[in-house]
Design a protein around this motif. Structure first.
Motif, PDB file in Angstrom:
ATOM      1  N   TYR A 117      -8.321  -3.542   5.868  1.00  0.00           N
ATOM      2  CA  TYR A 117      -8.801  -4.815   5.394  1.00  0.00           C
ATOM      3  C   TYR A 117      -7.551  -5.563   5.093  1.00  0.00           C
ATOM      4  CZ  TYR A 117     -10.785  -8.784   3.625  1.00  0.00           C
ATOM      5  OH  TYR A 117     -11.202 -10.098   3.148  1.00  0.00           O
ATOM      6  N   LEU A 120      -6.600  -7.829   7.485  1.00  0.00           N
ATOM      7  CA  LEU A 120      -7.494  -9.121   7.897  1.00  0.00           C
ATOM      8  C   LEU A 120      -7.357  -9.991   6.940  1.00  0.00           C
ATOM      9  CD1 LEU A 120     -10.554  -6.833   8.670  1.00  0.00           C
ATOM     10  CD2 LEU A 120      -8.795  -7.494  10.358  1.00  0.00           C
ATOM     11  N   PRO A 126      -9.103 -10.489  13.687  1.00  0.00           N
ATOM     12  CA  PRO A 126      -9.949 -10.415  14.864  1.00  0.00           C
ATOM     13  C   PRO A 126     -11.133 -10.234  14.267  1.00  0.00           C
ATOM     14  CG  PRO A 126      -8.620  -8.273  14.389  1.00  0.00           C
ATOM     15  CD  PRO A 126      -8.240  -9.277  13.288  1.00  0.00           C
ATOM     16  N   GLY A 127     -12.256 -10.409  15.214  1.00  0.00           N
ATOM     17  CA  GLY A 127     -13.579  -9.907  15.010  1.00  0.00           C
ATOM     18  C   GLY A 127     -13.710  -8.548  15.091  1.00  0.00           C
ATOM     19  N   PHE A 128     -15.060  -8.049  14.971  1.00  0.00           N
ATOM     20  CA  PHE A 128     -15.368  -6.965  15.249  1.00  0.00           C
ATOM     21  C   PHE A 128     -16.212  -6.733  16.503  1.00  0.00           C
ATOM     22  CE2 PHE A 128     -16.457  -7.244  10.703  1.00  0.00           C
ATOM     23  CZ  PHE A 128     -15.466  -6.354  10.192  1.00  0.00           C
ATOM     24  N   ARG A 146     -16.730  -1.229  13.200  1.00  0.00           N
ATOM     25  CA  ARG A 146     -17.765  -2.043  13.774  1.00  0.00           C
ATOM     26  C   ARG A 146     -18.254  -3.183  12.750  1.00  0.00           C
ATOM     27  NH1 ARG A 146     -21.355   2.520  16.725  1.00  0.00           N
ATOM     28  NH2 ARG A 146     -21.566   3.246  14.589  1.00  0.00           N
ATOM     29  N   ASP A 147     -17.958  -2.841  11.677  1.00  0.00           N
ATOM     30  CA  ASP A 147     -18.294  -3.786  10.545  1.00  0.00           C
ATOM     31  C   ASP A 147     -17.584  -3.204   9.252  1.00  0.00           C
ATOM     32  OD1 ASP A 147     -19.056  -6.004   8.970  1.00  0.00           O
ATOM     33  OD2 ASP A 147     -21.371  -5.608   9.828  1.00  0.00           O
ATOM     34  N   TYR A 148     -17.465  -4.349   8.236  1.00  0.00           N
ATOM     35  CA  TYR A 148     -16.736  -3.665   7.102  1.00  0.00           C
ATOM     36  C   TYR A 148     -17.131  -2.572   6.310  1.00  0.00           C
ATOM     37  CZ  TYR A 148     -14.964  -8.844   7.098  1.00  0.00           C
ATOM     38  OH  TYR A 148     -14.323  -9.875   7.565  1.00  0.00           O
ATOM     39  N   ARG A 312     -16.123  -8.759   0.994  1.00  0.00           N
ATOM     40  CA  ARG A 312     -16.998  -8.511   2.127  1.00  0.00           C
ATOM     41  C   ARG A 312     -18.167  -8.065   1.717  1.00  0.00           C
ATOM     42  NH1 ARG A 312     -14.881 -12.829   4.784  1.00  0.00           N
ATOM     43  NH2 ARG A 312     -12.586 -12.881   4.395  1.00  0.00           N
TER      44      ARG A 312
END
Ligand code: KG4
Ligand code: ZN
Length: 328
Positions: A117, A120, A126-128, A146-148, A312
């Motif tokens: 993180y 980020l 970037p996005g997932f 794929r996600d947090y 998040r």
């Protein structure tokens, strides 16, 4: 939303106040490294003692720097692990007491996910999904992110982690602890092709093994000695570093290809390494993917990444119970 992050997984006692996951209002780190240096590595008991003695002051300082009162904090977040058990427990106990006493939400955060993180926390993240690479003192790990809260493990440390290998090679060469920063600096003037240290990827896997190359350096030094010129040590560390970093870059590229992804997000102490940044950025240019690194002050252990990730998770409804414990 203001989140107070607390991080005590190893030798840094850290606290940070972060607003809305990215705006770092304070980032206080008190390291016990000066006590470990003499002993050539982190001594868990000394690290834990340092946390217990300093955590209240570090938290008070982080609030003061952020211009926040403790009542202004919405969530208390803490590193749950992996890390040294006593060290983790000192931060966890403190964070739990604070959350309980203040009646605030409490979130325990994974140390390695927090390292990812940290890259980020700047504009243009970037996005997932993307490929996450943690290169630290305790881990060398590739994940599909794929996600947090959704990480799929792709490759992991089988023996020595990359930072550990740097630290052990530095010890063999009498360069002190920690080894990463000094090897990074010395290697700039060394010849990476001077000595053939082999470090091969593991067939058919994205795992990492660095204990063999560390032993190869040890035997090389036993056989040849450390020549008394600067060039000797510089060539040894440059050759060691090049071999290790090539494997990490190679596995990262394989992961990107396998999942047909175009973004690599790197975190952990070794992500500060100048040669690795250069090597992977060049690959990114040629192979048309993007690589994201944390700001230099967020590469090593810090609490801003903990508070940031907790934000998040909080938004996704995650809360931790006060019955959680360290996850080593
Ligand atoms: O992430 P970190 O602060 O703690 C862990 O979670 O393990 O990483 C510490 C590691 C140490 O092994 C240190 O030698 C290494 O990061 N390190 C580096 C550099 N700066 C720190 N390794 C290579 N190059 C660097 N510039
Ligand atoms: Zn770490």
């Amino acid at each position: 939303m203001l989140i107070l992050g607390i991080e005590t997984s190893c030798d840094e006692t850290a606290a940070s106040v972060v607003e809305d996951g990215r705006k770092i209002l304070s980032n206080v780190v008190s390291s016990s490294i000066r006590y470990h240096k003499k002993l050539g590595g982190v001594v868990p008991e000394i690290a834990t003692r340092h946390h217990v003695e300093n955590i209240d002051k570090v938290v008070a300082r982080s609030l003061e720097k952020a211009g926040a009162a403790i009542e202004d904090i919405d969530v208390v977040a803490v590193t749950q692990g992996p890390g040294l058990v006593g060290a983790l427990l000192s931060g966890i106990s403190f964070a739990k007491s604070l959350a309980f006493g203040l009646g605030k939400d409490f979130i325990a955060v994974d140390h390695l996910r927090a390292h990812i993180y940290s890259a980020l926390m700047q504009d243009g993240a970037p996005g997932f999904p993307f490929i996450g690479l943690v290169i630290s003192g305790g881990h060398t790990r590739l994940c599909l992110v794929r996600d947090y809260d959704d990480f799929v493990l792709l490759g992991d440390t089988l023996d020595d982690a990359v930072g550990e290998a740097y630290d052990k090679v530095a010890k063999i060469l009498g360069l002190g602890y920690p080894g990463g920063p000094v090897i990074d600096k010395l290697a700039k003037d060394g010849d990476p092709a001077a000595i053939k240290f082999t470090c091969r990827p593991i067939n058919g896997s994205l795992d990492f093994s660095f204990s063999g190359i560390k032993t190869a350096v040890l035997y090389y030094v036993k056989q040849h000695g450390i020549r008394n010129t600067d060039g000797g040590i510089r060539d040894i560390v440059a050759s060691f570093q090049e071999a290790v970093l090539k494997v990490i870059a190679g596995n990262s590229l394989k992961a990107l290809e396998k999942y047909k992804l175009k973004a690599l997000v790197v975190g952990g102490g070794v992500s500060a390494n100048s040669r690795f940044r250069e090597m992977i950025k060049r690959e990114a240019m040629f192979r048309d993917f993007k690589v994201y690194f944390p700001a230099l002050q967020l590469c090593s252990d810090n609490a801003a990444m903990v508070a940031g990730l907790a934000y998040r998770l909080h938004r996704k409804g995650v809360r931790s119970g006060l019955d959680i414990t360290a996850r080593v």
